[in-house]
Write a protein that holds these residues in place. Structure first.
Motif, PDB file in Angstrom:
ATOM      1  N   SER A   6     -17.405  63.508 -70.441  1.00  0.00           N
ATOM      2  CA  SER A   6     -17.392  64.917 -70.833  1.00  0.00           C
ATOM      3  C   SER A   6     -18.706  65.614 -70.486  1.00  0.00           C
ATOM      4  CB  SER A   6     -17.122  65.048 -72.338  1.00  0.00           C
ATOM      5  OG  SER A   6     -18.152  64.432 -73.092  1.00  0.00           O
ATOM      6  N   LYS A   7     -19.749  64.832 -70.234  1.00  0.00           N
ATOM      7  CA  LYS A   7     -21.067  65.383 -69.919  1.00  0.00           C
ATOM      8  C   LYS A   7     -21.312  65.474 -68.414  1.00  0.00           C
ATOM      9  CE  LYS A   7     -22.873  63.249 -74.154  1.00  0.00           C
ATOM     10  NZ  LYS A   7     -23.866  62.302 -74.718  1.00  0.00           N
ATOM     11  N   TRP A   8     -20.376  65.001 -67.596  1.00  0.00           N
ATOM     12  CA  TRP A   8     -20.563  64.950 -66.151  1.00  0.00           C
ATOM     13  C   TRP A   8     -19.640  65.930 -65.443  1.00  0.00           C
ATOM     14  CZ3 TRP A   8     -20.295  58.876 -65.569  1.00  0.00           C
ATOM     15  CH2 TRP A   8     -21.404  58.329 -66.226  1.00  0.00           C
ATOM     16  N   ASP A   9     -20.081  66.444 -64.288  1.00  0.00           N
ATOM     17  CA  ASP A   9     -19.213  67.270 -63.458  1.00  0.00           C
ATOM     18  C   ASP A   9     -18.790  66.472 -62.222  1.00  0.00           C
ATOM     19  OD1 ASP A   9     -21.401  67.250 -61.757  1.00  0.00           O
ATOM     20  OD2 ASP A   9     -22.024  69.290 -62.278  1.00  0.00           O
ATOM     21  N   LEU A  10     -17.922  67.076 -61.406  1.00  0.00           N
ATOM     22  CA  LEU A  10     -17.357  66.366 -60.253  1.00  0.00           C
ATOM     23  C   LEU A  10     -18.428  66.002 -59.232  1.00  0.00           C
ATOM     24  CD1 LEU A  10     -14.589  65.397 -59.305  1.00  0.00           C
ATOM     25  CD2 LEU A  10     -14.375  67.506 -57.992  1.00  0.00           C
ATOM     26  N   ALA A  11     -19.405  66.891 -59.027  1.00  0.00           N
ATOM     27  CA  ALA A  11     -20.467  66.616 -58.055  1.00  0.00           C
ATOM     28  C   ALA A  11     -21.293  65.395 -58.456  1.00  0.00           C
ATOM     29  CB  ALA A  11     -21.364  67.842 -57.911  1.00  0.00           C
ATOM     30  N   THR A  12     -21.452  65.198 -59.745  1.00  0.00           N
ATOM     31  CA  THR A  12     -22.226  64.060 -60.239  1.00  0.00           C
ATOM     32  C   THR A  12     -21.459  62.751 -60.077  1.00  0.00           C
ATOM     33  OG1 THR A  12     -23.320  65.470 -61.872  1.00  0.00           O
ATOM     34  CG2 THR A  12     -23.418  63.097 -62.246  1.00  0.00           C
ATOM     35  N   ILE A  13     -20.170  62.788 -60.339  1.00  0.00           N
ATOM     36  CA  ILE A  13     -19.385  61.552 -60.357  1.00  0.00           C
ATOM     37  C   ILE A  13     -18.931  61.123 -58.971  1.00  0.00           C
ATOM     38  CG2 ILE A  13     -17.089  62.542 -60.658  1.00  0.00           C
ATOM     39  CD1 ILE A  13     -18.505  59.531 -62.570  1.00  0.00           C
ATOM     40  N   LYS A  14     -18.844  62.062 -58.002  1.00  0.00           N
ATOM     41  CA  LYS A  14     -18.336  61.720 -56.674  1.00  0.00           C
ATOM     42  C   LYS A  14     -19.061  60.539 -56.023  1.00  0.00           C
ATOM     43  CE  LYS A  14     -15.895  65.673 -54.662  1.00  0.00           C
ATOM     44  NZ  LYS A  14     -15.919  66.697 -53.590  1.00  0.00           N
ATOM     45  N   PRO A  15     -20.404  60.535 -55.960  1.00  0.00           N
ATOM     46  CA  PRO A  15     -21.076  59.389 -55.314  1.00  0.00           C
ATOM     47  C   PRO A  15     -20.763  58.059 -55.985  1.00  0.00           C
ATOM     48  CG  PRO A  15     -22.599  61.214 -55.614  1.00  0.00           C
ATOM     49  CD  PRO A  15     -21.362  61.561 -56.379  1.00  0.00           C
ATOM     50  N   TRP A  16     -20.574  58.076 -57.301  1.00  0.00           N
ATOM     51  CA  TRP A  16     -20.245  56.835 -58.014  1.00  0.00           C
ATOM     52  C   TRP A  16     -18.829  56.379 -57.707  1.00  0.00           C
ATOM     53  CZ3 TRP A  16     -24.064  54.113 -59.818  1.00  0.00           C
ATOM     54  CH2 TRP A  16     -25.247  54.757 -60.140  1.00  0.00           C
ATOM     55  N   ILE A  17     -17.937  57.329 -57.510  1.00  0.00           N
ATOM     56  CA  ILE A  17     -16.573  56.970 -57.100  1.00  0.00           C
ATOM     57  C   ILE A  17     -16.598  56.307 -55.726  1.00  0.00           C
ATOM     58  CG2 ILE A  17     -14.309  57.910 -56.459  1.00  0.00           C
ATOM     59  CD1 ILE A  17     -14.774  60.085 -58.585  1.00  0.00           C
ATOM     60  N   TYR A  18     -17.375  56.872 -54.806  1.00  0.00           N
ATOM     61  CA  TYR A  18     -17.472  56.287 -53.468  1.00  0.00           C
ATOM     62  C   TYR A  18     -18.088  54.891 -53.519  1.00  0.00           C
ATOM     63  CZ  TYR A  18     -16.682  61.138 -52.031  1.00  0.00           C
ATOM     64  OH  TYR A  18     -16.163  62.389 -51.863  1.00  0.00           O
ATOM     65  N   ARG A  19     -19.106  54.723 -54.351  1.00  0.00           N
ATOM     66  CA  ARG A  19     -19.732  53.402 -54.470  1.00  0.00           C
ATOM     67  C   ARG A  19     -18.757  52.377 -55.033  1.00  0.00           C
ATOM     68  NH1 ARG A  19     -24.190  56.741 -56.571  1.00  0.00           N
ATOM     69  NH2 ARG A  19     -25.779  56.899 -54.933  1.00  0.00           N
TER      70      ARG A  19
END
Length: 238
Positions: A213-226
């Motif tokens: 709830s504290k994160w936005d899409l731009a923040t989570i995208k690199p972690w999804i790719y990793r």
């Protein structure tokens, strides 16, 4: 020891899926085949996440777009139905290596290209993602990484991404579990594992909901790719 190999992976799976939107069965399939046959392990892993998928789908229901999810589900499910039967006779080692290599290449590409994550895929690339994902879902219960990329490319926000991906996985769980039950892969003897795993996965999902709830899409995208890269290494090594 058997119960620990159910509870800990399910808890971790709920946490990972709640944060990245996918990857739960990948985590469980690292552990479950050590205590269960491959087909049963994949089936149980899929059902364990059912309660978490319901919870996430309800939480993000206002951002769910059925018109975006349903066509992808039809193609994915058709291929998965076919590959469930193939899993009984096919030597899947080479296929796993191919998928692992593909996911690692995609991970490197998306992390190195600043524009890659913001563009939409041509229809034939999206179709390929659905076919490949459905194929490996039927074999191993793991079809999430490429579908995560597909829905991520269409999403404008973190809630929209999670709503469509989790709604997709919920429909997938209902359908492919029915196919496995009819095929005799799953039966009543797996119910205790499923119930305990569901409880652990739900706890993991609740923890993830507080964090995401504290994160936005731009923040989570690199972690999804990793994590897609991690999934690729899993296919290569296990």
């Amino acid at each position: 020891m058997t119960w620990l190999l159910i509870i800990f992976p399910a808890l971790l799976a709920g946490l990972i899926q709640g944060l990245t939107g996918f990857g739960a069965v990948i985590i469980m399939m690292i552990f479950f085949p050590s205590i269960l046959p491959m087909a049963q392990a994949a089936g149980i892993g899929g059902i364990i996440m059912f309660s978490s998928e319901i919870a996430l789908s309800m939480h993000y229901r206002h951002d769910f777009k059925l018109k975006r999810v349903l066509p992808a589900m039809i193609i994915y499910a058709a291929v998965a139905t076919w590959s469930v039967q193939l899993g009984k006779v096919l030597d899947t080692h080479v296929l796993r290596l191919m998928l692992g290599t593909l996911l690692i290449v995609l991970c490197i590409y998306f992390l190195s290209s600043k524009k890659a994550g913001s563009r939409r895929y041509p229809w034939y690339v999206a179709l390929l993602f659905m076919v490949v994902s459905g194929f490996f879902s039927g074999l191993f219960g793991i079809g999430g990484p490429l579908m995560a990329l597909y829905f991520l490319s269409l999403a404008k926000s973190m809630p929209e991404y999670l709503a469509n991906l989790q709604g997709f996985f919920l429909l997938d769980s209902i359908y492919i579990t029915s196919v496995r039950a009819v095929s005799g892969i799953l039966g009543t003897q797996e119910i205790p594992y499923i119930l305990v795993g569901m409880l652990a996965a739900s706890v993991g999902t609740m923890i993830a909901a507080r964090l995401s709830s504290k994160w936005d899409l731009a923040t989570i995208k690199p972690w999804i790719y990793r994590f897609i890269g991690v999934a690729g290494f899993y296919y290569l090594l296990f």
